[in-house]
Motif scaffolding. Structure first.
Motif, PDB file in Angstrom:
ATOM      1  N   GLN A 115       9.093   9.715  -3.432  1.00 43.91           N
ATOM      2  CA  GLN A 115       9.553   8.624  -4.283  1.00 43.91           C
ATOM      3  C   GLN A 115       8.418   8.172  -5.193  1.00 43.91           C
ATOM      4  O   GLN A 115       7.255   8.154  -4.790  1.00 43.91           O
ATOM      5  CB  GLN A 115      10.037   7.438  -3.433  1.00 43.91           C
ATOM      6  N   LEU A 116       8.764   7.766  -6.405  1.00 41.21           N
ATOM      7  CA  LEU A 116       7.764   7.395  -7.402  1.00 41.21           C
ATOM      8  C   LEU A 116       7.670   5.883  -7.527  1.00 41.21           C
ATOM      9  O   LEU A 116       8.682   5.176  -7.475  1.00 41.21           O
ATOM     10  CB  LEU A 116       8.113   8.020  -8.754  1.00 41.21           C
ATOM     11  N   TRP A 117       6.422   5.387  -7.725  1.00 39.74           N
ATOM     12  CA  TRP A 117       6.163   3.949  -7.843  1.00 39.74           C
ATOM     13  C   TRP A 117       5.342   3.700  -9.109  1.00 39.74           C
ATOM     14  O   TRP A 117       4.411   4.427  -9.397  1.00 39.74           O
ATOM     15  CB  TRP A 117       5.388   3.434  -6.637  1.00 39.74           C
ATOM     16  N   ILE A 118       5.674   2.621  -9.823  1.00 41.57           N
ATOM     17  CA  ILE A 118       4.913   2.204 -11.011  1.00 41.57           C
ATOM     18  C   ILE A 118       3.934   1.122 -10.594  1.00 41.57           C
ATOM     19  O   ILE A 118       4.303   0.176  -9.901  1.00 41.57           O
ATOM     20  CB  ILE A 118       5.843   1.671 -12.112  1.00 41.57           C
ATOM     21  N   THR A 119       2.680   1.242 -11.015  1.00 43.23           N
ATOM     22  CA  THR A 119       1.668   0.256 -10.662  1.00 43.23           C
ATOM     23  C   THR A 119       0.816  -0.079 -11.878  1.00 43.23           C
ATOM     24  O   THR A 119       1.002   0.470 -12.956  1.00 43.23           O
ATOM     25  CB  THR A 119       0.783   0.774  -9.510  1.00 43.23           C
TER      26      THR A 119
ATOM     27  N   PHE B  40       0.857  -1.191   0.000  1.00 39.63           N
ATOM     28  CA  PHE B  40       0.000   0.000   0.000  1.00 39.63           C
ATOM     29  C   PHE B  40       0.892   1.241   0.000  1.00 39.63           C
ATOM     30  O   PHE B  40       1.682   1.446   0.931  1.00 39.63           O
ATOM     31  CB  PHE B  40      -0.907   0.003   1.220  1.00 39.63           C
ATOM     32  N   VAL B  41       0.799   2.026  -1.062  1.00 38.45           N
ATOM     33  CA  VAL B  41       1.595   3.250  -1.192  1.00 38.45           C
ATOM     34  C   VAL B  41       0.731   4.429  -0.785  1.00 38.45           C
ATOM     35  O   VAL B  41      -0.246   4.757  -1.456  1.00 38.45           O
ATOM     36  CB  VAL B  41       2.102   3.428  -2.639  1.00 38.45           C
ATOM     37  N   GLU B  42       1.085   5.049   0.320  1.00 39.15           N
ATOM     38  CA  GLU B  42       0.305   6.194   0.796  1.00 39.15           C
ATOM     39  C   GLU B  42       0.834   7.461   0.130  1.00 39.15           C
ATOM     40  O   GLU B  42       2.007   7.788   0.246  1.00 39.15           O
ATOM     41  CB  GLU B  42       0.391   6.311   2.312  1.00 39.15           C
ATOM     42  N   GLY B  43      -0.015   8.124  -0.551  1.00 33.61           N
ATOM     43  CA  GLY B  43       0.373   9.329  -1.269  1.00 33.61           C
ATOM     44  C   GLY B  43      -0.675   9.677  -2.299  1.00 33.61           C
ATOM     45  O   GLY B  43      -1.869   9.682  -2.006  1.00 33.61           O
ATOM     46  N   GLN B  44      -0.243   9.941  -3.517  1.00 32.41           N
ATOM     47  CA  GLN B  44      -1.165  10.333  -4.566  1.00 32.41           C
ATOM     48  C   GLN B  44      -0.562   9.970  -5.917  1.00 32.41           C
ATOM     49  O   GLN B  44       0.639   9.784  -6.037  1.00 32.41           O
ATOM     50  CB  GLN B  44      -1.426  11.844  -4.510  1.00 32.41           C
ATOM     51  N   SER B  45      -1.434   9.857  -6.918  1.00 34.41           N
ATOM     52  CA  SER B  45      -0.956   9.617  -8.272  1.00 34.41           C
ATOM     53  C   SER B  45      -0.501  10.936  -8.896  1.00 34.41           C
ATOM     54  O   SER B  45      -0.868  12.019  -8.432  1.00 34.41           O
ATOM     55  CB  SER B  45      -2.070   8.999  -9.120  1.00 34.41           C
ATOM     56  N   LEU B  46       0.296  10.826  -9.959  1.00 33.63           N
ATOM     57  CA  LEU B  46       0.739  12.053 -10.643  1.00 33.63           C
ATOM     58  C   LEU B  46      -0.434  12.778 -11.285  1.00 33.63           C
ATOM     59  O   LEU B  46      -0.394  14.000 -11.452  1.00 33.63           O
ATOM     60  CB  LEU B  46       1.786  11.705 -11.702  1.00 33.63           C
ATOM     61  N   SER B  47      -1.500  12.050 -11.663  1.00 36.34           N
ATOM     62  CA  SER B  47      -2.668  12.734 -12.229  1.00 36.34           C
ATOM     63  C   SER B  47      -3.317  13.621 -11.184  1.00 36.34           C
ATOM     64  O   SER B  47      -3.772  14.736 -11.491  1.00 36.34           O
ATOM     65  CB  SER B  47      -3.669  11.705 -12.769  1.00 36.34           C
ATOM     66  N   MET B  48      -3.376  13.143  -9.913  1.00 35.25           N
ATOM     67  CA  MET B  48      -3.923  13.988  -8.854  1.00 35.25           C
ATOM     68  C   MET B  48      -2.998  15.179  -8.585  1.00 35.25           C
ATOM     69  O   MET B  48      -3.461  16.292  -8.338  1.00 35.25           O
ATOM     70  CB  MET B  48      -4.126  13.161  -7.595  1.00 35.25           C
TER      71      MET B  48
ATOM     72  N   SER C 200      -1.971   8.495 -13.869  1.00 36.87           N
ATOM     73  CA  SER C 200      -2.747   7.806 -12.840  1.00 36.87           C
ATOM     74  C   SER C 200      -2.123   6.484 -12.428  1.00 36.87           C
ATOM     75  O   SER C 200      -2.500   5.933 -11.395  1.00 36.87           O
ATOM     76  CB  SER C 200      -4.174   7.575 -13.339  1.00 36.87           C
ATOM     77  N   ASN C 201      -1.178   5.943 -13.204  1.00 35.92           N
ATOM     78  CA  ASN C 201      -0.510   4.691 -12.849  1.00 35.92           C
ATOM     79  C   ASN C 201       0.888   4.922 -12.283  1.00 35.92           C
ATOM     80  O   ASN C 201       1.648   3.960 -12.121  1.00 35.92           O
ATOM     81  CB  ASN C 201      -0.431   3.764 -14.065  1.00 35.92           C
ATOM     82  N   LEU C 202       1.234   6.166 -11.996  1.00 40.31           N
ATOM     83  CA  LEU C 202       2.509   6.510 -11.370  1.00 40.31           C
ATOM     84  C   LEU C 202       2.194   7.166 -10.036  1.00 40.31           C
ATOM     85  O   LEU C 202       1.564   8.229  -9.990  1.00 40.31           O
ATOM     86  CB  LEU C 202       3.323   7.443 -12.265  1.00 40.31           C
ATOM     87  N   LEU C 203       2.587   6.538  -8.927  1.00 38.53           N
ATOM     88  CA  LEU C 203       2.230   6.985  -7.586  1.00 38.53           C
ATOM     89  C   LEU C 203       3.410   7.712  -6.946  1.00 38.53           C
ATOM     90  O   LEU C 203       4.563   7.253  -7.035  1.00 38.53           O
ATOM     91  CB  LEU C 203       1.820   5.794  -6.713  1.00 38.53           C
TER      92      LEU C 203
END
Length: 708
Positions: A250-254, A161-169, A241-244
């Motif tokens: 830090q950035l995460w790919i999902t 679970f990545v707590e944060g926001q997507s790049l679209s947000m 929206s798929n990059l958190l």
């Protein structure tokens, strides 16, 4: 005498005192504060209103965190070892919940597959492929998978679970902060808002730092994608929206739901039109078989970087056709033309990643990442802007007909000049000149007739390609039923125009009518599958009560549901033992017809109509993507675009309030007459909870429904 503070400094000082009081747990009197500083009345009222809205929006999230930490672990349901806490997003491949893994007492993101999609072996195989692809990627920038399993027919897999926001947000928040009049989704929590505020502050006060930050974020994504590419996996759905972005920056790919695995030709064709259109590469949109590879991910990441720099996508077409035309034929506006502060080197990097031809982009995501690192470190980049000859070649490839016509015209003009010179030199008389003119007129008429015939053949090939895309490319893609119906309905309209245009050609009439009947048959089959898909409503007590089924009907419905579930379970087995796709499609259609016929025998006509109303109620915002709903409400193209934007924002906006909030915003787009028609379509709202997902979730006794 001392200088009086300027209005901005005074405003900042007053707001700082208010925040310190709130953080210290002290109550504040808004009216007293405003009365003390009447010169700041507008700014203070706006700040206090925003603070109240923030407290209201984050209250449900704070409650869910308390629920998570309690001993009783209350939630909205349970699947195996996982207790569901709240829904955080949904998409074409499933629904994502924030959940607690009870045995290990850790928070996870649990992605579950809709029950109806699991009835389709191809969709189930695609869901498993997503879990497999993500589970085999162990990289610091890729969201890891913890567990994969199924429970009572519910297929799922658990991720970090990545707590944060997507790049679209983040982009939406930056846009909102830059233009206070714009509408954008509120942030999920205060921490995420602080991250967005920090980045927005850099954008307004330290542009170089902001550009280095977004370049660094995309470099992280590029390195994660390069690792996946080296493992033989192409993401094919890279978008904001798929990059958190987590709270540490830090950035995460999902979301590897549309990933292509090397050597796997059973799930997808290499040229499928996948992913979000605004970020899909030209070869994806144009379904170029054999060309969609890791360089499509480079293009999509370049489109994401473009939007982070300019706060707008590279192409802003209002509908699908216009967007595809722009991606195929137009170049995006240089970022520097939209924001002169964007460094030229960074603009060059973005434009190289967005080249139309895959061979002209970065050869690998690692090369993309290396050039971004050179920019951050202030070193010369490797990318170079295209020369004039390269731009001409690229333009000729995108407009071959225009370029060819230009060459032909140039040749014809040269020939005409030579002929005219020869005629002048030979001093031929008026009769010869008239004859030459008549011949030229005849050639022009014949050329126009040939061009008209060529245009007709080209138009028909394009329409036939839509049929092939619907049947070969989209038939097995989850959530594409509505798109297939829209494509085929358009095809049917074109063929009717062709039939009218070719009234004088009997052979063409026969062929065109045969194809029209074929399209009508496909549309009828889609209608059967859609109607049979409503069977999941008949396993929900609230729906059974609303339909007023007697004991006999309930018994027959239960038998039908059990029989359908048994058939579904028996359809699974080793992939090597499954029948060919065409045979599975035929069996699925026969089963759907049988289930539909059985439901029609059990329910009265009135109950059948009510069942369709309940289906629309359960779909929520997604119902407005149904072609029947679009036609019934007579939605304009601009309305459809706004509704699609609202629905897309709701998919990436976590929390239970997202669904009713999205519905309220969609209904606000409708005229009074359209609202009346919508009320006729859905009928009276159902009393009690109606799940939008076709699987039984057993709620805990102490859990409260989020709708109440």
């Amino acid at each position: 005498m001392p200088l009086e503070p300027d209005p901005e400094s005074l405003r900042d000082e007053v707001i700082l005192k208010i925040l310190e009081a709130l953080e210290g747990g002290r109550d504040i009197d808004p009216e007293s504060i405003i009365a003390t500083h009447p010169e700041l009345v507008g700014d203070l009222e706006s700040f206090l209103a925003s603070h109240r809205d923030l407290a209201r929006l984050t209250a449900p999230f704070r409650g869910s965190r308390r629920a998570e930490l309690g001993d009783g672990l209350p939630g909205i349901g349970a699947i195996g070892d996982f207790r569901l806490l709240r829904e955080v997003g949904r998409g074409g491949m499933g629904v994502v919940y924030e959940a607690m893994q009870v045995s290990l007492r850790r928070r996870v993101a649990l992605k579950v597959m809709p029950f109806a999609d699991a009835l389709d072996p191809r969709r189930l195989q695609r869901f498993r492929a997503e879990a497999w692809a993500a589970a085999h990627l162990h990289h610091e920038r890729i969201v890891p998978v913890y567990a994969i399993g199924s429970e009572r027919g519910i297929h799922y897999f658990a991720m970090q679970f990545v707590e944060g926001q997507s790049l679209s947000m983040l982009i939406g928040e930056l846009w909102r902060l830059e233009d206070a009049r714009a509408l954008s989704p509120p942030q999920d929590n205060e921490a995420s808002r602080l991250v967005a505020t920090e980045i927005s502050s850099e954008r307004s006060s330290n542009r170089r730092r902001y550009f280095e930050r977004v370049a660094g974020l995309c470099r992280q994504a590029a390195l994660g994608l390069e690792y996946a590419h080296q493992a033989g996996i192409v993401h094919r759905d890279v978008k904001p929206s798929n990059l958190l972005l987590d709270l540490r920056g830090q950035l995460w790919i999902t979301d590897f739901g549309l990933a292509q695995v090397a050597g796997d030709t059973g799930l997808t064709m290499t040229g499928e039109m996948l992913g979000t259109l605004r970020y899909a590469s030209p070869e994806q949109l144009l379904a170029r078989r054999g060309i969609v590879d890791h360089r499509s991910d480079v293009y999509s990441l370049g489109a994401t970087l473009y939007e982070l720099l300019t706060l707008r996508p590279p192409f802003d077409g209002k509908d699908r056709n216009e967007l595809i035309r722009q991606v195929e034929r137009e170049e995006p506006p240089p970022p520097g033309s939209l924001d002169p502060a964007i460094p030229r080197d960074l603009e060059t990097i973005v434009l190289k990643a967005l080249r139309k031809e895959p061979s002209e982009r970065y050869a690998t995501a690692e090369e993309f990442a290396d050039d971004l690192q050179r920019f951050v470190e202030g070193r010369p980049i490797e990318a170079r802007r295209p020369t004039a000859s390269e731009r001409l070649r690229a333009w000729s490839r995108r407009h071959p007909s225009i370029f060819g016509a230009g060459v032909v015209v140039l040749v014809l003009v040269s020939i005409a000049s030579l002929v005219s010179a020869a005629l002048i030199r030979q001093e031929q008389g008026k009769t010869l000149v008239a004859r030459k003119k008549a011949e030229a007129a005849y050639r022009r008429e014949r050329q126009r007739a040939e061009e008209a015939e060529a245009r007709f053949r080209l138009a028909r090939r394009a329409v036939d390609e839509l049929i092939e895309v619907s049947e070969e490319e989209l038939a097995h893609v989850p959530g594409m039923g509505g798109l297939r119906k829209r494509l085929l309905a358009s095809v049917l309209g074109y063929y009717r125009e062709f039939i009218d245009e070719r009234r004088s050609d009997p052979d063409a009439q026969v062929e065109l009518r045969d194809t029209s009947r074929r399209v009508e048959t496909i549309l009828a089959d889609l209608a059967v599958l859609r109607a049979a898909g409503d069977l999941y409503l008949l396993i929900q007590p609230s729906a059974l009560d609303d339909l007023r089924l007697d004991d006999s009907q309930r018994s027959r419905v239960a038998e039908l549901s059990a029989r359908a579930g048994k058939n579904w379970m028996e359809s699974f087995g080793e992939p090597s033992r499954l029948p060919p796709p065409s045979e599975r499609e035929r069996l699925a259609l026969e089963q759907a017809r049988a289930n539909k016929a059985e439901v029609d025998r059990i329910l009265s006509p009135v109950q059948q109509g009510r069942l369709r109303q309940l289906a629309l109620q359960s779909e929520g915002p997604a119902a407005f993507r149904e072609p029947e709903v679009v036609q019934a409400l007579r939605l304009s193209p601009s309305q459809r675009e706004r509704i699609r934007t609202i629905d897309d924002l709701a998919l990436v906006r976590p929390g239970e309030p997202a669904r009713p909030a999205a519905m309220s915003r969609i209904l606000a787009q409708l005229s009074p007459e359209q609202l009346r028609r919508w009320d006729e379509l859905i009928g009276e709202p159902i009393r009690g909870r109606l799940s939008a997902f076709p699987w039984p979730i057993e709620p805990q006794p102490e859990a409260k429904s989020p709708d109440r």
